[in-house]
Design a protein around this motif. Structure first.
Motif, mmCIF file in Angstrom:
data_model
loop_
_atom_site.group_PDB
_atom_site.id
_atom_site.type_symbol
_atom_site.label_atom_id
_atom_site.label_comp_id
_atom_site.label_asym_id
_atom_site.label_seq_id
_atom_site.Cartn_x
_atom_site.Cartn_y
_atom_site.Cartn_z
ATOM 1 N N GLU A 187 0.831 -1.198 0.000
ATOM 2 C CA GLU A 187 0.000 0.000 0.000
ATOM 3 C C GLU A 187 0.871 1.255 0.000
ATOM 4 O OE1 GLU A 187 -2.731 -0.394 3.304
ATOM 5 O OE2 GLU A 187 -4.155 -1.463 2.019
ATOM 6 N N VAL A 188 0.263 2.350 -0.423
ATOM 7 C CA VAL A 188 0.971 3.625 -0.545
ATOM 8 C C VAL A 188 0.363 4.655 0.399
ATOM 9 C CG1 VAL A 188 1.571 5.518 -2.100
ATOM 10 C CG2 VAL A 188 1.577 3.163 -2.950
ATOM 11 N N LYS A 189 1.221 5.282 1.189
ATOM 12 C CA LYS A 189 0.801 6.381 2.059
ATOM 13 C C LYS A 189 1.340 7.683 1.475
ATOM 14 C CE LYS A 189 0.586 3.870 6.475
ATOM 15 N NZ LYS A 189 1.032 3.879 7.904
ATOM 16 N N VAL A 190 0.476 8.688 1.383
ATOM 17 C CA VAL A 190 0.848 9.962 0.762
ATOM 18 C C VAL A 190 0.858 11.078 1.796
ATOM 19 C CG1 VAL A 190 0.307 11.632 -1.052
ATOM 20 C CG2 VAL A 190 -0.246 9.201 -1.385
ATOM 21 N N VAL A 191 1.899 11.906 1.751
ATOM 22 C CA VAL A 191 1.940 13.136 2.541
ATOM 23 C C VAL A 191 2.077 14.302 1.572
ATOM 24 C CG1 VAL A 191 3.230 14.534 4.196
ATOM 25 C CG2 VAL A 191 2.906 12.101 4.626
ATOM 26 N N TRP A 192 1.143 15.248 1.663
ATOM 27 C CA TRP A 192 1.152 16.421 0.792
ATOM 28 C C TRP A 192 1.899 17.570 1.472
ATOM 29 C CZ3 TRP A 192 -0.609 15.771 -4.055
ATOM 30 C CH2 TRP A 192 -1.450 14.690 -4.295
ATOM 31 N N VAL A 193 2.851 18.161 0.766
ATOM 32 C CA VAL A 193 3.634 19.260 1.342
ATOM 33 C C VAL A 193 3.204 20.627 0.804
ATOM 34 C CG1 VAL A 193 5.626 17.806 1.830
ATOM 35 C CG2 VAL A 193 5.477 18.981 -0.375
ATOM 36 N N ASN A 194 2.323 20.618 -0.209
ATOM 37 C CA ASN A 194 1.803 21.864 -0.786
ATOM 38 C C ASN A 194 2.906 22.826 -1.214
ATOM 39 O OD1 ASN A 194 -1.060 21.263 -0.522
ATOM 40 N ND2 ASN A 194 -0.721 21.441 1.682
ATOM 41 N N SER A 195 3.912 22.272 -1.831
ATOM 42 C CA SER A 195 5.011 23.054 -2.387
ATOM 43 C C SER A 195 5.749 22.190 -3.399
ATOM 44 C CB SER A 195 5.974 23.489 -1.285
ATOM 45 O OG SER A 195 7.109 24.144 -1.836
ATOM 46 N N LEU A 347 -5.645 13.159 -17.679
ATOM 47 C CA LEU A 347 -5.321 14.549 -17.379
ATOM 48 C C LEU A 347 -6.334 15.213 -16.447
ATOM 49 C CD1 LEU A 347 -4.106 15.663 -20.918
ATOM 50 C CD2 LEU A 347 -2.704 15.473 -18.860
ATOM 51 N N SER A 348 -7.354 14.467 -16.069
ATOM 52 C CA SER A 348 -8.350 15.013 -15.136
ATOM 53 C C SER A 348 -8.534 14.102 -13.922
ATOM 54 C CB SER A 348 -9.692 15.213 -15.852
ATOM 55 O OG SER A 348 -10.175 13.986 -16.384
ATOM 56 N N LEU A 349 -7.560 13.249 -13.646
ATOM 57 C CA LEU A 349 -7.669 12.302 -12.538
ATOM 58 C C LEU A 349 -7.840 13.031 -11.202
ATOM 59 C CD1 LEU A 349 -5.091 9.456 -13.300
ATOM 60 C CD2 LEU A 349 -7.493 9.163 -12.677
ATOM 61 N N ASN A 350 -8.893 12.682 -10.499
ATOM 62 C CA ASN A 350 -9.145 13.276 -9.182
ATOM 63 C C ASN A 350 -9.595 12.215 -8.184
ATOM 64 O OD1 ASN A 350 -11.682 12.744 -10.154
ATOM 65 N ND2 ASN A 350 -12.498 14.802 -9.855
ATOM 66 N N TRP A 351 -9.097 10.990 -8.378
ATOM 67 C CA TRP A 351 -9.393 9.891 -7.463
ATOM 68 C C TRP A 351 -8.197 8.955 -7.392
ATOM 69 C CZ3 TRP A 351 -9.134 5.338 -10.288
ATOM 70 C CH2 TRP A 351 -9.355 5.447 -11.656
ATOM 71 N N TYR A 352 -8.114 8.236 -6.273
ATOM 72 C CA TYR A 352 -7.034 7.273 -6.057
ATOM 73 C C TYR A 352 -7.437 5.887 -6.524
ATOM 74 C CZ TYR A 352 -4.464 10.345 -2.734
ATOM 75 O OH TYR A 352 -3.742 11.340 -2.132
ATOM 76 N N VAL A 353 -6.440 5.132 -6.991
ATOM 77 C CA VAL A 353 -6.665 3.729 -7.305
ATOM 78 C C VAL A 353 -6.597 2.905 -6.020
ATOM 79 C CG1 VAL A 353 -5.734 3.932 -9.635
ATOM 80 C CG2 VAL A 353 -4.215 3.278 -7.745
ATOM 81 N N GLU A 354 -7.036 1.684 -6.104
ATOM 82 C CA GLU A 354 -6.969 0.768 -4.974
ATOM 83 C C GLU A 354 -5.515 0.579 -4.551
ATOM 84 O OE1 GLU A 354 -9.382 -3.298 -4.003
ATOM 85 O OE2 GLU A 354 -8.053 -3.406 -5.755
ATOM 86 N N GLY A 355 -5.278 0.684 -3.251
ATOM 87 C CA GLY A 355 -3.918 0.523 -2.739
ATOM 88 C C GLY A 355 -3.329 1.793 -2.201
ATOM 89 N N VAL A 356 -3.985 2.944 -2.470
ATOM 90 C CA VAL A 356 -3.531 4.220 -1.914
ATOM 91 C C VAL A 356 -4.364 4.500 -0.659
ATOM 92 C CG1 VAL A 356 -3.142 6.677 -2.296
ATOM 93 C CG2 VAL A 356 -3.002 5.079 -4.214
ATOM 94 N N GLN A 357 -3.700 4.758 0.451
ATOM 95 C CA GLN A 357 -4.398 5.040 1.696
ATOM 96 C C GLN A 357 -4.786 6.519 1.806
ATOM 97 O OE1 GLN A 357 -2.170 3.730 5.117
ATOM 98 N NE2 GLN A 357 -1.947 1.634 4.401
ATOM 99 N N GLY A 358 -5.820 6.792 2.591
ATOM 100 C CA GLY A 358 -6.206 8.172 2.876
ATOM 101 C C GLY A 358 -7.093 8.777 1.812
ATOM 102 N N GLU A 359 -7.563 9.994 2.112
ATOM 103 C CA GLU A 359 -8.422 10.713 1.191
ATOM 104 C C GLU A 359 -7.611 11.724 0.383
ATOM 105 O OE1 GLU A 359 -11.746 12.510 3.069
ATOM 106 O OE2 GLU A 359 -12.469 10.641 3.967
ATOM 107 N N LEU A 360 -8.018 11.894 -0.867
ATOM 108 C CA LEU A 360 -7.385 12.893 -1.732
ATOM 109 C C LEU A 360 -7.920 14.274 -1.361
ATOM 110 C CD1 LEU A 360 -5.618 13.572 -4.201
ATOM 111 C CD2 LEU A 360 -7.622 13.156 -5.633
ATOM 112 N N PRO A 361 -7.048 15.225 -0.998
ATOM 113 C CA PRO A 361 -7.512 16.572 -0.652
ATOM 114 C C PRO A 361 -8.264 17.212 -1.813
ATOM 115 C CG PRO A 361 -5.217 16.263 -0.027
ATOM 116 C CD PRO A 361 -5.585 15.086 -0.871
ATOM 117 N N LYS A 362 -9.291 17.947 -1.476
ATOM 118 C CA LYS A 362 -10.101 18.626 -2.513
ATOM 119 C C LYS A 362 -9.736 20.102 -2.586
ATOM 120 C CE LYS A 362 -12.344 14.826 -3.349
ATOM 121 N NZ LYS A 362 -12.088 14.077 -4.593
#
Length: 362
Positions: A187-195, A347-362
Motif C-alpha cells: 500500500e501507498v501512504k501519501v503526505v502532501w507538502v503543498n510546495s 489529465l483530469s484524474l481526481n481519485w485514487y486507485v486501490e492501494g492508496v491510503q487516505g483521502e485525496l484533498p479537494k
C-alpha cells in the motif's frame, strides 16, 4: 550565450540587454532567436528546475550562435510570475514557462505579445501563441512501482507529493498500479507538502512516512531531501525528474527522469524557420522525454529484466500503465478490462486507485 536573471533584477537586466543590442547594431545579434525560461525553483543540482535548465543548455549546444537564452529562477506562481513573464516577453522571441501555476499568467501575457511564442509546461489551456507541453511521467512511475513491489519488506511505500492536481495524482496512481501488479498486499501512504520545492518540508514528510513503517520513499517534489532522508534512515528511495543517485547512493533505487533538451531544440528550430504552431506535446519514453535513472545494484537482475521488458512494451504500444481492469479505493472497477484510459481522462484524474491510503484533498 545565456543570461541569468533573478526576479528582483530582471527589469534592469532586460533593459541592459536591449541597450546593448541597440548600441552594437550587430546583424548577427539581431538575427539570434532570444529564448527565455521561467523557473519555479532554483536551478540547483537536481530536480525539476535543474532538468529544465539542462534542456536549455542542450538546446544552446545544438543551435549555437542561432540562439541566445536567459532564465529567471525561483519565481513564485501567481502575480510575481505574470510580472516576470511580461518582462521576458518584452525582449524575447520564445518564452518557456515551466510550472503548472504559470498557466493563466502565461495566457494573459500572451494576449499582449501576439508576436512572441510561448510554451507552458504541464498546462492544458492554449491560445494562438501559447502552446503546452509535458512528459508522460506516469510511464516511468509505473516502472518504479514494479521495482518497489519486489523490494519492499514492510509493504508500506511512502509518497511525498506536492499539490493534489491531476498530474501528481496520475503519478501516484501509476506507481501504485505498478506496485500492486507484482505485490497486491503493498500500500501507498501519501503526505502532501503543498510546495514544489521546500527541502525542509520534504524531509519532514519523508521522515514521518518512514516512522509509519515505509521502507521505500517516492516523491513528486523538486529537491533531493526525501532521498537524503531515506539514505540516513536506511531505507530505499526513488528520486524524480533528475538522477538523484549522488544524494543517496545506497538508498536510491532509480527514478523517472525527464529530458527536455530535444524538445526545446525542436521548438526553437520551428520558431526560427517559421513553422511553429501553438500545439500540445505530451511525450513519453518513446519520444525520449522520459528516461530511467541508473538502476541500483541492490535490485535483482530478474526484476530489472521485468522492468526493461515492460518498458519495451510501453514503447511499442502493446502495454499501457492505465489499461484496465483498474479499481478505485473502494474496490469498484472504474476502467474495464481491455479498456485504456484516454489522455483526457488521465489529465483530469481526481481519485485514487486501490492501494492508496487516505483521502485525496479537494
Amino acid at each position: 550565450m545565456k543570461t541569468r536573471f533573478t526576479p528582483a533584477g530582471l527589469l534592469r537586466s532586460a533593459a541592459s540587454l536591449l541597450l546593448v543590442a541597440a548600441v552594437s547594431g550587430s546583424a548577427l545579434a539581431a538575427d539570434k532567436l532570444k529564448v527565455g525560461f521561467v523557473y519555479v525553483g532554483p536551478v540547483g543540482d537536481a530536480g525539476w528546475t535543474f532538468e529544465h535548465d539542462e534542456g536549455r543548455k542542450e538546446m544552446e549546444a545544438a543551435l549555437g550562435e542561432q540562439v541566445e537564452t536567459s532564465y529567471v529562477e525561483s519565481v513564485s506562481e501567481g502575480a510575481d510570475s505574470q510580472r516576470v513573464i511580461r518582462q521576458l516577453a518584452q525582449s524575447h522571441d520564445l518564452v518557456f514557462t515551466t510550472s503548472f501555476g504559470y498557466m493563466n499568467p502565461t495566457l494573459k501575457v500572451g494576449k499582449s505579445f501576439p508576436k512572441v511564442a510561448f510554451m507552458h509546461a504541464t498546462g492544458y489551456k492554449r491560445s494562438k501563441n501559447v502552446g503546452t507541453y509535458s512528459a508522460r511521467f506516469y510511464e516511468g512511475r509505473y516502472l518504479t512501482g514494479l521495482i518497489a513491489g519486489h523490494m519492499t519488506q514492510s509493504n508500506i511505500i511512502g509518497y511525498v507529493a506536492a499539490f493534489p492536481i491531476p498530474e501528481v495524482v496520475q503519478g501516484i496512481n501509476a506507481f501504485t498500479l505498478g506496485l500492486r501488479s507484482v505485490n497486491p498486499k503493498a500500500e501507498v501512504k501519501v503526505v502532501w507538502v503543498n510546495s514544489w520545492y521546500d527541502p525542509a518540508k520534504e524531509r519532514e514528510a519523508a521522515e514521518a512516512l518512514i516512522a509509519q513503517g515505509a521502507d521505500i520513499i517516492n516523491q513528486h517534489t523538486d529537491s533531493p531531501a526525501p532521498v537524503q532522508a531515506a539514505e540516513e534512515k536506511g531505507v530505499y528511495a526513488f528520486g524524480y525528474d533528475s538522477d538523484m543517485t549522488a544524494f543517496g547512493p545506497r538508498a536510491h533505487l532509480t527514478g523517472s527522469v525527464v529530458h527536455w533538451g530535444g524538445f526545446y531544440t525542436k521548438t526553437a528550430k520551428a520558431v526560427l524557420d517559421g513553422t511553429w504552431k501553438a500545439e500540445d506535446t505530451w511525450g513519453g519514453i518513446a519520444a525520449d522525454m522520459v528516461k530511467m535513472a541508473p538502476y541500483n545494484a541492490a535490485i535483482p537482475k530478474d526484476v530489472i529484466a521485468q522492468v526493461e521488458a515492460t518498458k519495451a512494451k510501453i514503447v511499442d504500444g502493446s502495454f499501457h500503465p492505465f489499461q484496465g481492469p483498474i479499481k478505485d479505493q473502494q474496490g469498484k472497477v472504474v476502467v474495464a478490462e481491455g479498456v485504456t484510459m484516454s489522455d483526457a481522462e488521465m489529465l483530469s484524474l481526481n481519485w485514487y486507485v486501490e492501494g492508496v491510503q487516505g483521502e485525496l484533498p479537494k
